[in-house]
Design a protein around this motif. Structure first.
Motif, PDB file in Angstrom:
ATOM      1  N   ASN A  11       0.841  -1.200   0.000  1.00 59.40           N
ATOM      2  CA  ASN A  11       0.000   0.000   0.000  1.00 59.40           C
ATOM      3  C   ASN A  11       0.870   1.242   0.000  1.00 59.40           C
ATOM      4  N   LYS A  12       0.419   2.228  -0.779  1.00 55.33           N
ATOM      5  CA  LYS A  12       1.151   3.501  -0.768  1.00 55.33           C
ATOM      6  C   LYS A  12       0.927   4.172   0.587  1.00 55.33           C
ATOM      7  N   ILE A  13       2.013   4.584   1.248  1.00 55.66           N
ATOM      8  CA  ILE A  13       1.839   5.209   2.571  1.00 55.66           C
ATOM      9  C   ILE A  13       2.065   6.715   2.545  1.00 55.66           C
ATOM     10  N   PHE A  14       2.931   7.189   1.673  1.00 53.72           N
ATOM     11  CA  PHE A  14       3.103   8.638   1.524  1.00 53.72           C
ATOM     12  C   PHE A  14       3.916   8.906   0.270  1.00 53.72           C
ATOM     13  N   ASN A  15       3.949  10.157  -0.117  1.00 52.56           N
ATOM     14  CA  ASN A  15       4.950  10.529  -1.121  1.00 52.56           C
ATOM     15  C   ASN A  15       5.763  11.689  -0.582  1.00 52.56           C
ATOM     16  N   HIS A  16       6.970  11.790  -1.085  1.00 51.51           N
ATOM     17  CA  HIS A  16       7.882  12.800  -0.546  1.00 51.51           C
ATOM     18  C   HIS A  16       8.851  13.237  -1.639  1.00 51.51           C
ATOM     19  N   TYR A  26       6.147   6.068  -1.639  1.00 51.00           N
ATOM     20  CA  TYR A  26       6.682   5.051  -0.735  1.00 51.00           C
ATOM     21  C   TYR A  26       5.575   4.042  -0.434  1.00 51.00           C
ATOM     22  N   PHE A  27       5.931   2.764  -0.474  1.00 48.85           N
ATOM     23  CA  PHE A  27       4.957   1.692  -0.289  1.00 48.85           C
ATOM     24  C   PHE A  27       5.312   0.843   0.924  1.00 48.85           C
ATOM     25  N   PHE A  28       4.265   0.331   1.564  1.00 45.04           N
ATOM     26  CA  PHE A  28       4.460  -0.486   2.756  1.00 45.04           C
ATOM     27  C   PHE A  28       3.801  -1.848   2.563  1.00 45.04           C
ATOM     28  N   CYS A  29       4.517  -2.884   2.929  1.00 46.47           N
ATOM     29  CA  CYS A  29       3.965  -4.227   2.848  1.00 46.47           C
ATOM     30  C   CYS A  29       3.478  -4.639   4.236  1.00 46.47           C
ATOM     31  N   LYS A 170       6.631   8.136  10.458  1.00 46.80           N
ATOM     32  CA  LYS A 170       6.169   9.230   9.596  1.00 46.80           C
ATOM     33  C   LYS A 170       7.379   9.877   8.920  1.00 46.80           C
ATOM     34  N   PRO A 171       7.188  10.334   7.679  1.00 42.93           N
ATOM     35  CA  PRO A 171       8.339  10.868   6.931  1.00 42.93           C
ATOM     36  C   PRO A 171       9.099  11.957   7.682  1.00 42.93           C
ATOM     37  N   GLU A 172       8.381  12.831   8.368  1.00 45.93           N
ATOM     38  CA  GLU A 172       9.070  13.940   9.049  1.00 45.93           C
ATOM     39  C   GLU A 172       9.674  13.504  10.392  1.00 45.93           C
ATOM     40  N   GLU A 173       9.395  12.262  10.783  1.00 45.41           N
ATOM     41  CA  GLU A 173       9.847  11.819  12.108  1.00 45.41           C
ATOM     42  C   GLU A 173      11.048  10.872  12.082  1.00 45.41           C
TER      43      GLU A 173
END
Ligand SMILES: [Zn+2]
Length: 264
Positions: A11-16, A26-29, A170-173
């Motif tokens: 699943n796509k979790i975010f883009n950056h 970015y994808f997560f399994c 999270k991307p910023e974390e």
């Protein structure tokens, strides 16, 4: 997009923004808890980008890895055997391990060996007790293929890569996404490492942070963690005293033969 570890749907979790210009997904399994980017078309640029060259941690990191690796090898492996640093970069780690007394060799598809010249890995070396792969796993496009290639050379892989637990950070974390440099395209969790171990029929040992061992050998994880901890509070100094440095013998051998390993 399918997971590059377990082949399940991700699943796509975010883009950056990566490399300050590409909008990357970015994808997560959910199955093996692995994070991967979309097909990394920006890599050639990522490895040319000067930001990737601003690596001020290179010496500090090598010092830390040397302490940990030397201590683990001394107590858990046959210290007299041959070792290989896979993805050895400039050769700093190999030189430092040889200076302590471990018979280490260098191999790297991309980097130039600057400080371990004469100790490039060759097919004359038949048995590798353990292979190190430091800060490489997060760069792999196809981790399973790379691991399989490593396992053709040795039954034990000691490697470093930062892992996460539970849900994707999270991307910023989390600094480890390293968006500016664009080279971290495969990010593992503790579950991913367990699945990889299972796939290759290996044991996995881990400090649950950034240092891990995939091996055919049955060891004890608390001892693995304890040796890592103690390596930083004096145990490494004892190992160093007990080993016989190769600094001088390497110099003598290099004078007589440019490729000492061919004389083994
Ligand atoms: Zn997966």
């Amino acid at each position: 997009m399918y997971c590059r570890i377990c082949n399940q749907t991700t699943n796509k979790i975010f883009n950056h923004i990566v490399l300050n210009k590409y909008n990357v997904d970015y994808f997560f399994c959910e199955s093996c808890k692995f994070i991967q980017t979309e097909a990394p078309y920006w890599l050639t640029e990522a490895y040319q980008n000067p930001i990737a060259l601003i690596d001020t941690g290179i010496v500090k990191r090598n010092l830390l890895f040397v302490k940990r690796t030397a201590t683990l090898l001394y107590f858990l492996f046959d210290k007299k055997k041959t070792f290989l640093d896979f993805g050895g970069g400039y050769g700093i780690f190999v030189r430092m391990m040889r200076d302590i007394g471990f018979d280490f060799y260098w191999k790297d598809k991309f980097a130039e060996n600057i400080v371990s010249k004469g100790f490039e890995f060759s097919s004359n070396i038949e048995e590798v007790e353990l292979l190190t792969s430091l800060e490489c796993f997060e760069h792999f496009i196809n981790p399973l293929e790379e691991i399989s290639n490593m396992l053709n050379l040795s039954g034990s892989i000691l490697f470093s890569t930062q892992i996460f637990h539970d849900n994707p950070p999270k991307p910023e974390e989390w600094w480890y996404y390293n968006f500016e440099a664009g080279q971290h395209i495969s990010i593992y969790s503790d579950i991913t490492l367990k699945q990889i171990a299972k796939k290759f029929n290996l044991f996995i040992y881990s400090d649950d942070r950034g240092f891990h061992l995939l091996s055919k050998k049955k060891l004890n994880n608390p001892i693995f963690i304890m040796l890592i901890k103690f390596s930083q509070i004096g145990l490494f100094s004892i190992v160093k005293l007990l080993m016989k440095s190769k600094t001088e013998s390497d110099m003598i051998n290099l004078k007589t033969s440019p490729s000492p390993q061919s004389n083994k």
